[in-house]
Design a protein around this motif. Sequence first.
Motif, PDB file in Angstrom:
ATOM      1  N   GLU A  45      -8.478 -79.455 -30.752  1.00  0.00           N
ATOM      2  CA  GLU A  45      -8.433 -78.378 -29.756  1.00  0.00           C
ATOM      3  C   GLU A  45      -8.860 -78.884 -28.380  1.00  0.00           C
ATOM      4  OE1 GLU A  45      -9.527 -74.185 -31.810  1.00  0.00           O
ATOM      5  OE2 GLU A  45     -11.085 -75.741 -31.943  1.00  0.00           O
ATOM      6  N   LEU A  46      -9.925 -79.668 -28.355  1.00  0.00           N
ATOM      7  CA  LEU A  46     -10.427 -80.193 -27.083  1.00  0.00           C
ATOM      8  C   LEU A  46      -9.425 -81.144 -26.440  1.00  0.00           C
ATOM      9  CD1 LEU A  46     -14.164 -80.817 -27.997  1.00  0.00           C
ATOM     10  CD2 LEU A  46     -13.280 -79.057 -26.458  1.00  0.00           C
ATOM     11  N   SER A  47      -8.754 -81.944 -27.245  1.00  0.00           N
ATOM     12  CA  SER A  47      -7.777 -82.903 -26.715  1.00  0.00           C
ATOM     13  C   SER A  47      -6.603 -82.206 -26.040  1.00  0.00           C
ATOM     14  CB  SER A  47      -7.259 -83.810 -27.826  1.00  0.00           C
ATOM     15  OG  SER A  47      -8.321 -84.565 -28.358  1.00  0.00           O
ATOM     16  N   GLU A  48      -6.311 -80.991 -26.474  1.00  0.00           N
ATOM     17  CA  GLU A  48      -5.189 -80.246 -25.906  1.00  0.00           C
ATOM     18  C   GLU A  48      -5.555 -79.501 -24.615  1.00  0.00           C
ATOM     19  OE1 GLU A  48      -4.033 -77.762 -29.173  1.00  0.00           O
ATOM     20  OE2 GLU A  48      -3.108 -79.411 -30.269  1.00  0.00           O
ATOM     21  N   LEU A  49      -6.835 -79.383 -24.335  1.00  0.00           N
ATOM     22  CA  LEU A  49      -7.271 -78.665 -23.128  1.00  0.00           C
ATOM     23  C   LEU A  49      -7.124 -79.545 -21.887  1.00  0.00           C
ATOM     24  CD1 LEU A  49     -10.546 -76.921 -24.389  1.00  0.00           C
ATOM     25  CD2 LEU A  49      -8.328 -75.859 -23.950  1.00  0.00           C
ATOM     26  N   PRO A  50      -6.871 -78.916 -20.735  1.00  0.00           N
ATOM     27  CA  PRO A  50      -6.839 -79.705 -19.496  1.00  0.00           C
ATOM     28  C   PRO A  50      -8.247 -80.185 -19.128  1.00  0.00           C
ATOM     29  CG  PRO A  50      -6.558 -77.374 -19.017  1.00  0.00           C
ATOM     30  CD  PRO A  50      -6.564 -77.517 -20.512  1.00  0.00           C
ATOM     31  N   LYS A  51      -8.293 -81.202 -18.302  1.00  0.00           N
ATOM     32  CA  LYS A  51      -9.565 -81.817 -17.945  1.00  0.00           C
ATOM     33  C   LYS A  51     -10.510 -80.814 -17.269  1.00  0.00           C
ATOM     34  CE  LYS A  51     -11.349 -86.107 -16.075  1.00  0.00           C
ATOM     35  NZ  LYS A  51     -11.020 -87.361 -15.392  1.00  0.00           N
ATOM     36  N   GLY A  52      -9.981 -79.925 -16.451  1.00  0.00           N
ATOM     37  CA  GLY A  52     -10.815 -78.925 -15.778  1.00  0.00           C
ATOM     38  C   GLY A  52     -11.550 -78.027 -16.762  1.00  0.00           C
ATOM     39  N   ALA A  53     -10.864 -77.614 -17.815  1.00  0.00           N
ATOM     40  CA  ALA A  53     -11.494 -76.783 -18.846  1.00  0.00           C
ATOM     41  C   ALA A  53     -12.562 -77.575 -19.591  1.00  0.00           C
ATOM     42  CB  ALA A  53     -10.444 -76.256 -19.820  1.00  0.00           C
ATOM     43  N   LEU A  54     -12.295 -78.845 -19.827  1.00  0.00           N
ATOM     44  CA  LEU A  54     -13.282 -79.696 -20.497  1.00  0.00           C
ATOM     45  C   LEU A  54     -14.540 -79.848 -19.644  1.00  0.00           C
ATOM     46  CD1 LEU A  54     -10.983 -82.529 -21.909  1.00  0.00           C
ATOM     47  CD2 LEU A  54     -12.044 -80.646 -23.179  1.00  0.00           C
ATOM     48  N   LEU A  55     -14.358 -79.978 -18.343  1.00  0.00           N
ATOM     49  CA  LEU A  55     -15.508 -80.081 -17.439  1.00  0.00           C
ATOM     50  C   LEU A  55     -16.381 -78.832 -17.538  1.00  0.00           C
ATOM     51  CD1 LEU A  55     -13.715 -81.579 -14.304  1.00  0.00           C
ATOM     52  CD2 LEU A  55     -15.284 -82.763 -15.835  1.00  0.00           C
ATOM     53  N   GLU A  56     -15.750 -77.661 -17.552  1.00  0.00           N
ATOM     54  CA  GLU A  56     -16.504 -76.401 -17.649  1.00  0.00           C
ATOM     55  C   GLU A  56     -17.233 -76.295 -18.985  1.00  0.00           C
ATOM     56  OE1 GLU A  56     -17.155 -74.140 -15.262  1.00  0.00           O
ATOM     57  OE2 GLU A  56     -16.107 -75.559 -13.959  1.00  0.00           O
ATOM     58  N   LEU A  57     -16.574 -76.691 -20.072  1.00  0.00           N
ATOM     59  CA  LEU A  57     -17.219 -76.657 -21.388  1.00  0.00           C
ATOM     60  C   LEU A  57     -18.414 -77.597 -21.442  1.00  0.00           C
ATOM     61  CD1 LEU A  57     -14.115 -76.564 -23.773  1.00  0.00           C
ATOM     62  CD2 LEU A  57     -15.742 -74.711 -23.318  1.00  0.00           C
ATOM     63  N   CYS A  58     -18.264 -78.758 -20.835  1.00  0.00           N
ATOM     64  CA  CYS A  58     -19.344 -79.742 -20.829  1.00  0.00           C
ATOM     65  C   CYS A  58     -20.552 -79.189 -20.064  1.00  0.00           C
ATOM     66  CB  CYS A  58     -18.836 -81.032 -20.196  1.00  0.00           C
ATOM     67  SG  CYS A  58     -19.902 -82.442 -20.470  1.00  0.00           S
ATOM     68  N   VAL A  59     -20.316 -78.640 -18.894  1.00  0.00           N
ATOM     69  CA  VAL A  59     -21.390 -78.071 -18.077  1.00  0.00           C
ATOM     70  C   VAL A  59     -22.063 -76.920 -18.815  1.00  0.00           C
ATOM     71  CG1 VAL A  59     -21.855 -76.777 -15.944  1.00  0.00           C
ATOM     72  CG2 VAL A  59     -20.413 -78.815 -15.877  1.00  0.00           C
ATOM     73  N   GLU A  60     -21.252 -76.081 -19.461  1.00  0.00           N
ATOM     74  CA  GLU A  60     -21.801 -74.932 -20.203  1.00  0.00           C
ATOM     75  C   GLU A  60     -22.723 -75.396 -21.333  1.00  0.00           C
ATOM     76  OE1 GLU A  60     -20.019 -70.996 -22.390  1.00  0.00           O
ATOM     77  OE2 GLU A  60     -19.083 -72.928 -22.873  1.00  0.00           O
ATOM     78  N   ARG A  61     -22.302 -76.400 -22.076  1.00  0.00           N
ATOM     79  CA  ARG A  61     -23.100 -76.876 -23.211  1.00  0.00           C
ATOM     80  C   ARG A  61     -24.404 -77.536 -22.758  1.00  0.00           C
ATOM     81  NH1 ARG A  61     -18.883 -74.799 -24.537  1.00  0.00           N
ATOM     82  NH2 ARG A  61     -18.063 -74.672 -26.620  1.00  0.00           N
ATOM     83  N   VAL A  62     -24.363 -78.260 -21.655  1.00  0.00           N
ATOM     84  CA  VAL A  62     -25.596 -78.839 -21.113  1.00  0.00           C
ATOM     85  C   VAL A  62     -26.558 -77.719 -20.720  1.00  0.00           C
ATOM     86  CG1 VAL A  62     -26.556 -80.137 -19.171  1.00  0.00           C
ATOM     87  CG2 VAL A  62     -24.565 -81.018 -20.399  1.00  0.00           C
ATOM     88  N   GLY A  63     -26.033 -76.659 -20.130  1.00  0.00           N
ATOM     89  CA  GLY A  63     -26.867 -75.518 -19.756  1.00  0.00           C
ATOM     90  C   GLY A  63     -27.521 -74.864 -20.949  1.00  0.00           C
ATOM     91  N   VAL A  64     -26.769 -74.659 -22.012  1.00  0.00           N
ATOM     92  CA  VAL A  64     -27.316 -74.037 -23.217  1.00  0.00           C
ATOM     93  C   VAL A  64     -28.399 -74.929 -23.823  1.00  0.00           C
ATOM     94  CG1 VAL A  64     -26.777 -73.303 -25.574  1.00  0.00           C
ATOM     95  CG2 VAL A  64     -25.278 -72.652 -23.698  1.00  0.00           C
TER      96      VAL A  64
END
Length: 147
Positions: A45-64
């Motif tokens: 699923e992650l491989s299919e996402l665009p890089k911008g969405a991956l950046l947001e997911l990464c930032v969100e997980r660091v925040g959590v």
Amino acid sequence: MKSKIIFTSIIILLVSTATFSQSKNAPQSIISRTAIIKKFYDKKELSELPKGALLELCVERVGVLAKTLPYIALATKPGITLIDFGIPYTSEYRKAFESQEENTTSYLETTTSYQKKILPYSDKDDLVKAILFYENILKSLHEFDDM
């Protein structure tokens, strides 16, 4: 007649304000209620996402993680308060808790700003690996309660 309506409206407004207002002295959750992940992903699923969405997911997980890790000796999920652990809810402990919240917020603002500037230069596959790593840590925290 008009004065009765105005008087009744004012009374209803005051009662509803008193009923629904939150007390500043009410205990807050140790872990922020915003420290949740709505969806966990797999590698495909992650491989299919665009890089911008991956950046947001990464930032969100660091925040959590930043909102959760300092408190794992007390709680791993939102909703638990200091009082639940028998910690006195005095001004001293409230100030310490509020100071920690302010420091976490400041840290997250700085880290998020940094990540949004630097992470776009990372490789997409490395972003996927980082997100999966963060998610594994978060899943482990939920298993931590079962130990």
